[in-house]
Design a protein around this motif. Structure first.
Motif, PDB file in Angstrom:
ATOM      1  N   ALA A  37      28.566 -13.002  12.115  1.00  0.00           N
ATOM      2  CA  ALA A  37      27.594 -14.086  12.260  1.00  0.00           C
ATOM      3  C   ALA A  37      27.417 -14.806  10.928  1.00  0.00           C
ATOM      4  N   LEU A  38      26.887 -16.016  11.017  1.00  0.00           N
ATOM      5  CA  LEU A  38      26.492 -16.793   9.851  1.00  0.00           C
ATOM      6  C   LEU A  38      24.973 -16.871   9.861  1.00  0.00           C
ATOM      7  N   LEU A  39      24.329 -16.431   8.772  1.00  0.00           N
ATOM      8  CA  LEU A  39      22.892 -16.555   8.610  1.00  0.00           C
ATOM      9  C   LEU A  39      22.621 -17.768   7.736  1.00  0.00           C
ATOM     10  N   VAL A  40      21.734 -18.650   8.193  1.00  0.00           N
ATOM     11  CA  VAL A  40      21.457 -19.895   7.474  1.00  0.00           C
ATOM     12  C   VAL A  40      19.982 -19.950   7.106  1.00  0.00           C
ATOM     13  N   GLY A  41      19.715 -20.050   5.816  1.00  0.00           N
ATOM     14  CA  GLY A  41      18.354 -20.200   5.315  1.00  0.00           C
ATOM     15  C   GLY A  41      18.061 -21.650   4.971  1.00  0.00           C
ATOM     16  N   GLU A  42      16.925 -21.872   4.311  1.00  0.00           N
ATOM     17  CA  GLU A  42      16.511 -23.232   3.949  1.00  0.00           C
ATOM     18  C   GLU A  42      17.218 -23.710   2.678  1.00  0.00           C
ATOM     19  N   ALA A  43      16.996 -22.985   1.588  1.00  0.00           N
ATOM     20  CA  ALA A  43      17.549 -23.363   0.282  1.00  0.00           C
ATOM     21  C   ALA A  43      17.531 -22.130  -0.616  1.00  0.00           C
ATOM     22  N   PRO A  44      18.340 -22.124  -1.654  1.00  0.00           N
ATOM     23  CA  PRO A  44      18.342 -20.965  -2.545  1.00  0.00           C
ATOM     24  C   PRO A  44      17.046 -20.840  -3.331  1.00  0.00           C
ATOM     25  N   GLY A  45      16.683 -19.602  -3.618  1.00  0.00           N
ATOM     26  CA  GLY A  45      15.532 -19.331  -4.469  1.00  0.00           C
ATOM     27  C   GLY A  45      15.963 -19.209  -5.921  1.00  0.00           C
ATOM     28  N   ARG A  46      15.015 -18.901  -6.777  1.00  0.00           N
ATOM     29  CA  ARG A  46      15.285 -18.800  -8.220  1.00  0.00           C
ATOM     30  C   ARG A  46      16.367 -17.755  -8.527  1.00  0.00           C
ATOM     31  N   VAL A  47      16.261 -16.567  -7.930  1.00  0.00           N
ATOM     32  CA  VAL A  47      17.242 -15.508  -8.202  1.00  0.00           C
ATOM     33  C   VAL A  47      18.630 -15.942  -7.733  1.00  0.00           C
ATOM     34  N   GLU A  48      18.696 -16.596  -6.586  1.00  0.00           N
ATOM     35  CA  GLU A  48      19.970 -17.064  -6.050  1.00  0.00           C
ATOM     36  C   GLU A  48      20.615 -18.081  -6.993  1.00  0.00           C
ATOM     37  N   VAL A  49      19.792 -18.980  -7.534  1.00  0.00           N
ATOM     38  CA  VAL A  49      20.310 -19.977  -8.481  1.00  0.00           C
ATOM     39  C   VAL A  49      20.801 -19.275  -9.750  1.00  0.00           C
ATOM     40  N   ASP A  50      20.013 -18.325 -10.256  1.00  0.00           N
ATOM     41  CA  ASP A  50      20.390 -17.620 -11.480  1.00  0.00           C
ATOM     42  C   ASP A  50      21.694 -16.842 -11.313  1.00  0.00           C
ATOM     43  N   LEU A  51      21.874 -16.202 -10.145  1.00  0.00           N
ATOM     44  CA  LEU A  51      23.065 -15.382  -9.912  1.00  0.00           C
ATOM     45  C   LEU A  51      24.195 -16.138  -9.206  1.00  0.00           C
ATOM     46  N   ASN A  52      23.883 -17.350  -8.700  1.00  0.00           N
ATOM     47  CA  ASN A  52      24.848 -18.184  -7.981  1.00  0.00           C
ATOM     48  C   ASN A  52      25.394 -17.498  -6.724  1.00  0.00           C
ATOM     49  N   VAL A  53      24.505 -16.759  -6.041  1.00  0.00           N
ATOM     50  CA  VAL A  53      24.848 -16.029  -4.822  1.00  0.00           C
ATOM     51  C   VAL A  53      23.688 -16.189  -3.843  1.00  0.00           C
ATOM     52  N   PRO A  54      23.949 -16.542  -2.583  1.00  0.00           N
ATOM     53  CA  PRO A  54      22.851 -16.702  -1.623  1.00  0.00           C
ATOM     54  C   PRO A  54      22.285 -15.354  -1.151  1.00  0.00           C
ATOM     55  N   PHE A  55      21.001 -15.364  -0.835  1.00  0.00           N
ATOM     56  CA  PHE A  55      20.324 -14.231  -0.207  1.00  0.00           C
ATOM     57  C   PHE A  55      20.372 -12.944  -1.031  1.00  0.00           C
ATOM     58  N   GLY A 139      14.428 -19.758  10.096  1.00  0.00           N
ATOM     59  CA  GLY A 139      13.318 -20.665   9.831  1.00  0.00           C
ATOM     60  C   GLY A 139      13.509 -22.040  10.433  1.00  0.00           C
ATOM     61  N   LYS A 140      12.422 -22.787  10.421  1.00  0.00           N
ATOM     62  CA  LYS A 140      12.365 -24.107  11.049  1.00  0.00           C
ATOM     63  C   LYS A 140      13.330 -25.116  10.403  1.00  0.00           C
ATOM     64  N   VAL A 141      13.355 -25.146   9.086  1.00  0.00           N
ATOM     65  CA  VAL A 141      14.199 -26.128   8.397  1.00  0.00           C
ATOM     66  C   VAL A 141      15.670 -25.897   8.696  1.00  0.00           C
ATOM     67  N   SER A 142      16.111 -24.652   8.630  1.00  0.00           N
ATOM     68  CA  SER A 142      17.528 -24.371   8.907  1.00  0.00           C
ATOM     69  C   SER A 142      17.834 -24.616  10.377  1.00  0.00           C
ATOM     70  N   TYR A 143      16.898 -24.294  11.261  1.00  0.00           N
ATOM     71  CA  TYR A 143      17.104 -24.552  12.686  1.00  0.00           C
ATOM     72  C   TYR A 143      17.266 -26.052  12.932  1.00  0.00           C
ATOM     73  N   GLN A 144      16.389 -26.856  12.359  1.00  0.00           N
ATOM     74  CA  GLN A 144      16.472 -28.313  12.534  1.00  0.00           C
ATOM     75  C   GLN A 144      17.730 -28.886  11.900  1.00  0.00           C
ATOM     76  N   ALA A 145      18.174 -28.310  10.787  1.00  0.00           N
ATOM     77  CA  ALA A 145      19.381 -28.801  10.119  1.00  0.00           C
ATOM     78  C   ALA A 145      20.621 -28.564  10.979  1.00  0.00           C
ATOM     79  N   ILE A 146      20.608 -27.461  11.711  1.00  0.00           N
ATOM     80  CA  ILE A 146      21.737 -27.131  12.575  1.00  0.00           C
ATOM     81  C   ILE A 146      21.632 -27.915  13.867  1.00  0.00           C
TER      82      ILE A 146
END
Length: 146
Positions: A37-55, A139-146
């Motif tokens: 499966a593909l899991l889709v979130g809204e946007a990366p958080g601070r840790v994700e940006v720092d490590l350049n890895v989602p979730f 979440g709502k944002v990722s659902y609407q984006a898809i």
């Protein structure tokens, strides 16, 4: 490892208003071979940006706990976000509100509207989604984006 290029994947970074406002660079999706499966979130958080890895931040830890209850590991799924860039203050609602105000001023001045960051990232997201039979919007944002 080659540097990820969201534009090569279909994103319209060239016209995205988030390009100059984002916190950090784009965080690439993690597409795992043989993922169920593909899991889709809204946007990366601070840790994700720092490590350049989602979730991998707090939300990612919660997702991993949930996957564990189903005997799934990180390698069993793929991860992406509706937006690959972190909005200022991690507040997409405030960014959207500010863009709305700016677009009203631009219309009064006879200038073209700026697109939403979600519409700029959507072509890239749709390419990713097409590669999966199972897509889970978190979440709502990722659902609407898809």
């Amino acid at each position: 490892m080659a540097r990820y290029d969201p534009e090569a994947a279909g994103a319209r970074c060239d016209i995205c208003p988030l390009r100059e406002r984002r916190e950090g660079g784009p965080v690439p999706p993690q597409i795992n071979p043989n993922a169920r499966a593909l899991l889709v979130g809204e946007a990366p958080g601070r840790v994700e940006v720092d490590l350049n890895v989602p979730f991998v931040g707090d939300s990612g830890q919660e997702v991993m706990k949930t996957l564990g209850t189903m005997s799934l590991t990180r390698g069993d799924v793929s991860f992406s976000n509706a937006l690959l860039c972190r909005p200022p203050g991690n507040d997409l609602g405030q960014l959207t509100y500010n863009l709305s105000k700016e677009n009203k001023a631009r219309e009064r001045a006879g200038l073209p509207r700026m697109p939403s960051p979600l519409s700029c990232c959507r072509p890239r997201l749709m390419r990713e989604v097409r590669g999966f039979e199972n897509v889970v919007a978190l979440g709502k944002v990722s659902y609407q984006a898809i």
